[in-house]
Design an enzyme around this catalytic site. Structure first.
Site, PDB file in Angstrom:
ATOM      1  N   GLY A 299       0.835  -1.196   0.000  1.00 19.04           N
ATOM      2  CA  GLY A 299       0.000   0.000   0.000  1.00 19.04           C
ATOM      3  C   GLY A 299       0.870   1.245   0.000  1.00 19.04           C
ATOM      4  O   GLY A 299       0.607   2.215  -0.694  1.00 19.04           O
ATOM      5  N   GLU A 336       2.365   5.640   7.604  1.00 19.59           N
ATOM      6  CA  GLU A 336       3.738   5.781   7.105  1.00 19.59           C
ATOM      7  C   GLU A 336       4.495   6.888   7.843  1.00 19.59           C
ATOM      8  O   GLU A 336       5.698   6.760   8.097  1.00 19.59           O
ATOM      9  CB  GLU A 336       3.728   6.054   5.593  1.00 19.59           C
ATOM     10  N   HIS A 339       5.766   5.707  11.127  1.00 20.99           N
ATOM     11  CA  HIS A 339       6.981   4.896  10.961  1.00 20.99           C
ATOM     12  C   HIS A 339       8.258   5.731  11.040  1.00 20.99           C
ATOM     13  O   HIS A 339       9.334   5.181  11.314  1.00 20.99           O
ATOM     14  CB  HIS A 339       6.964   4.201   9.601  1.00 20.99           C
ATOM     15  N   GLU A 358       5.378  -2.294  12.701  1.00 16.16           N
ATOM     16  CA  GLU A 358       4.064  -2.256  12.050  1.00 16.16           C
ATOM     17  C   GLU A 358       2.902  -2.146  13.036  1.00 16.16           C
ATOM     18  O   GLU A 358       1.912  -1.475  12.754  1.00 16.16           O
ATOM     19  CB  GLU A 358       3.895  -3.491  11.163  1.00 16.16           C
TER      20      GLU A 358
END
EC number: 3.4.11.-
Length: 932
Positions: A299, A336, A339, A358
């Protein structure tokens, strides 16, 4: 040409190396890379890259060899200047005696005639070349056609290195704890842009190549190889206008789609600022680029400073993208960006702790989006969705723990699953709730600060959170976070909490055991395993009662603990209400476990749900009660008489989450019952349940004022039309027919944006070849990724076998213009339809060799398709067919984990057991309810 001739001198054959361990030796540590890559995109027949790398090495332990990674397709120049080792500072050349390749682990081993001494530093230089990849991994090429010049295919290059594909782009120490800094220089034609993790320093003309440039970037922070990123493209950019952020934020996309990036460019900086506030640590890089890639397997990917996205995960058009897709885009961006701290700043030491990356990114994304846009209810709804997924996924014998040992690179990709993302997020939320918000934030801040620019294990996180929780007094001093969390991360499965009330004593005994869907059939457990595996969890117990229905108090009121021998220790709840009041555990579903009450308490709960005061029970707990009851009935632990009686309360339920939970469980029944004679009773019963909420949400009418929850309306209308509720089907077909007669259907679409998936699918289900062809042309002419995806999935809803067979041939043709990233999604959608299941299953079995070639022997993808087929298989014939197929293709399929194949067979066995043992009772109860 001279460079190519030099670099084409490749080592054809290497001896098997003596080093035979899947991890790199610890004797050498890389400190810095000077990486230079020249990318050739001008000639479609010669899509290659050439490069050279200098790696500064520090010797930790004296050694006479260097072992590092290089993928099988990466050619290393053999000539004298192709591989060199120099002493740092004095530039003394060290003689290389031999070079070996160990293909199993992608090792290159360099042997020397002398020892490299501990404490010294050396520079290793290597020259290499390779073709740009075609399988969306490593350094690969993506192609596209702009509408303005549709006859001309354009190319761009991009990296996807996670988990272990940096080695396919340049020789490196390709493990997450070999962090280093990088200076990256990209050579390319002047008509292209070059992007990398850090800002561009300068563009230098290449003297010997007219119209070619070297694009040089600033040195990176210390980082892992899997986060290195670069791209050569001719995209346009959109600079974010959020002036609150000091970070230069830019979004890149194809020229014809750049207008669809405005929303992403607005959300990105806002969520970045939110996370800086939440973590108390500034984002450490000066810029952030978002890159929309036409061909992208994941994704999105969190490369530090250069996040890459699938186009559908980034593009938004106000008049053509649904509200659900808008939320999905924001969530992916938040994931994202999270992260950048959890994964990039602090990286797991090895892939067995991938969930630290994750799981945290998934959980923090929901927290961030909830603060960004609270009216979306993202936190409660996303986390409930994750809990329900975990309770279903983890109830099989063949599952795995969150913390999973990894012994070879091919196993790493198998960890990118619901256990890592969803269960990881769910247990983090559980921990957040039992230690409290203050301790949670303080512990995370300390963890991030202590391990910044380094690596960590889950034990490091437990220590930081324990210290914070004890300081805040939020957990008992005799309890360590590690003691609790190890039971959730190191063992697989989920607990079933049994609650037996002692009404005369105003107490209840609470016990635990592992919940298994095949609790009476152990045929799918490996011989070396026992079914219970001495399973025990430290479980925080919170509860509410009818007289004290405080569903805001999520902190534990007591704990289910484990003995020193890891055996469950029952706990007694005291001072409970009398026999006329309900007891409900797990306030706001803070912990992922199933609950089975005694029948009297279930009756009290059912009575309360059917009353006018049902809303006194928290909406998340109403969802949990439905999910638990239906799951327990499915597995034979609860009667369908009691379960369906409880379920019928939803006729007065207006909220999304209980309906989401109920229909998710009912979907498992639907997959089987649609092929039986009981389906008509089921359809009648479901019409009875759905009619009130369908009307309350105004059915298929367009809500221009957006009074209603978009996801709720989409869910209910999907089921209403799927089950042929008359008003739903008629209105859907009217919308579609109005579009069909438009003179310019590609610019004018009267179908409401938020209802398009339902309308398109219903039109295909009730339509003919002309309807299918019309929608197919709309896909071909659309430039909006989200609309293309909706159409591709809707095309699978046709009841015409010939059309579906043709569709599969188009998808899997070697020259198909349907992107590879969408193929499995379409196949899965087809398996879910009544006619499409047989078509897709037959195609898989008959065209398996074609699929092997298409997926480049990606056995994880092939087993994933097989798992989709298993979900809809419920007969002895289905089981034998799958078992025979697996046995006859073991060599190919077992390159993936054997657990995944065992899970496929277990899924069919679970469906068979329900069909044989539970369907008769379910059918009888439906008939009785339909007669009332």
């Amino acid at each position: 040409m001279r460079i190519l001739m030099l670099l084409s001198a490749v080592l054809a054959t290497f001896c098997n190396a003596s080093y035979d361990y899947y991890r790199l030796p610890r004797s050498i540590k890389p400190q810095h890379y000077n990486l230079r890559i020249m990318t050739h995109l001008e000639n479609p027949k010669r899509l290659i890259f050439t490069g050279d790398v200098e790696i500064l090495l520090r010797i930790i332990q004296s050694t006479n060899n260097i072992t590092l990674h290089a993928g099988a397709g990466l050619n290393i120049a053999e000539c004298n200047t192709g591989v060199q080792l120099f002493k740092y500072h004095c530039n003394e050349l060290i003689e290389i005696k031999s070079m070996q390749r160990q293909p199993i682990y992608n090792f290159i081993i360099l042997h020397f005639g002398q020892y490299l001494q501990r404490g010294q530093r050396y520079t290793l230089r290597l020259r290499f070349w390779s073709r740009l990849g075609q399988s969306m991994a490593g350094y690969y090429v993506s192609s596209y056609q702009d509408n303005a010049d549709s006859c001309c295919k354009q190319y761009m290059s991009v990296t996807q290195f996670e988990p272990a594909d940096a080695r396919n782009a340049f020789p490196c120490f390709d493990e997450p704890n070999f962090k280093a800094t990088f200076n990256i220089t990209l050579g390319h034609h002047a008509k292209y842009n070059a992007l990398s993790n850090m800002p561009l320093l300068e563009r230098i003309p290449i003297c010997e190549r007219q119209n070619w440039l070297w694009s040089t970037f600033r040195q990176t922070e210390v980082m892992s190889t899997y986060l290195v990123a670069y791209s050569v493209n001719n995209f346009e950019s959109y600079v974010s206008k959020n002036h609150k952020s000091r970070v230069h934020f830019t979004t890149w996309a194809r020229a014809t789609t750049i207008e669809q990036c405005h929303y992403a460019s607005e959300v990105g900086p806002r969520i970045l600022c939110k996370f800086e506030e939440m973590f108390g640590i500034d984002y450490p890089l000066p810029k952030m680029d978002q890159l929309a890639v036409p061909d992208f397997s994941a994704g999105a990917m969190e490369n530090w400073g250069l996040i890459t996205y699938r186009e559908a995960a980034l593009f938004y058009a106000e008049d053509a993208t649904s509200q659900m897709d808008k939320q999905h885009i924001a969530n992916i961006i938040a994931h994202e960006v999270a992260h950048q701290w959890f994964g990039n700043l602090v990286t797991m030491e090895w892939w067995n702790d991938l969930w630290l990356n994750e799981g945290f990114a998934t959980y923090m994304a929901t927290l961030g989006i909830d603060k960004l846009c609270c009216q979306w209810h993202a936190y409660d709804e996303d986390m409930l969705d994750n809990v329900l997924a975990v309770l279903n996924t983890d109830a099989y014998c063949n599952t795995r723990p969150i913390h999973q040992e990894v012994s070879r690179a091919s196993q790493i990709s198998e960890l990118f699953d619901a256990i890592t993302y969803r269960k990881g997020a769910v247990v983090i939320r559980m921990m957040h709730m039992f230690i409290g918000d203050v301790a949670f934030r303080k512990g995370l801040h300390c963890y991030l600060q202590k391990h910044a620019y380094a690596n960590a294990r889950q034990e490091d996180l437990w220590l930081a959170l324990t210290e914070a929780a004890h300081e805040c007094g939020s957990i008992p001093l005799d309890l360590q976070v590690q003691t609790v969390m190890n039971t959730w991360t190191l063992q697989k499965g989920i607990p079933l909490i049994q609650v037996k009330r002692q009404y005369l004593k105003n107490t209840a005994i609470v016990t635990q055991q592992r919940f298994l869907l095949l609790h009476e059939d152990h045929a799918y457990i490996r011989p070396e395993q026992s079914v219970a595996e001495n399973a025990c969890w430290f479980v925080p117990i919170s509860y509410a009662t009818q007289c004290s229905s405080n569903f805001m108090a999520t902190e534990p009121q007591t704990w289910l603990r484990c003995s020193a021998q890891n055996e469950p220790v029952p706990v007694q709840l005291r001072h409970l209400p009398g026999d006329d009041e309900w007891l409900i555990l797990n306030v706001q579903v803070s912990t992922p476990y199933r609950i089975n009450y005694d029948s009297d308490n279930w009756e009290l709960i059912s009575k309360a749900l059917h009353s006018s005061e049902y809303h006194r029970i928290h909406v998340m707990n109403r969802a949990q009660l439905l999910d638990d009851a239906l799951a327990l009935a499915w597995s034979g632990l609860m009667s369908y008489e009691l379960t369906l009686e409880l379920l019928t309360y939803v006729k007065q339920e207006h909220e999304f989450m209980p309906w989401r939970a109920a229909l998710d469980q009912i979907n498992a029944i639907y997959r089987i019952i649609r092929y039986t004679e009981v389906f008509e009773e089921f359809q009648h019963f479901m019409h009875h349940l759905l009619a009130p909420i369908y009307c309350q949400l105004k059915g298929m009418r367009n809500d221009r004022n957006k009074d209603h929850h978009v996801s709720h309306k989409a869910l209910i209308t999907k089921w209403a039309c799927r089950l042929s509720l008359k008003d739903c089907v008629e209105r859907a077909l009217k919308y579609y027919n109005r579009w069909l007669i438009c003179s310019e259907p590609d610019s004018t679409n009267p179908v409401p944006v938020n209802l398009r998936s339902v309308v398109y699918c219903t039109a295909m289900r009730h339509g003919d070849g002309e309807d299918w062809t019309f929608l197919w042309h709309r896909y071909r002419n659309s430039s909006l990724a989200s609309e293309q995806r909706v159409i591709l999935l809707a095309l699978t809803c046709s009841h015409k076998e010939g059309l579906l067979e043709r569709y599969l041939r188009i998808i899997y043709h070697e020259q198909s213009f349907i992107r590879k990233q969408d193929a499995s999604l379409i196949f899965g959608a087809m398996v879910h339809t009544e006619v499409g299941f047989d078509v897709a299953r037959d195609f898989y079995f008959k065209k398996f060799q074609l699929l092997r070639k298409y997926y480049h022997l990606n056995t994880r993808e092939l087993v994933g398709l097989l798992s989709l087929i298993a979900q809809h298989s419920s007969s002895q014939e289905d089981y034998q067919l799958l078992r025979t197929f697996i046995n006859s293709h073991q060599v190919v399929l077992q390159q993936s984990s054997s657990r995944s194949l065992l899970r496929v067979l277990e899924q069919v066995k679970v469906n068979m057991r329900w069909r044989q043992q539970r369907l008769p009772e379910f059918g009888r109860q439906l008939a009785m309810l339909n007669c009332d």
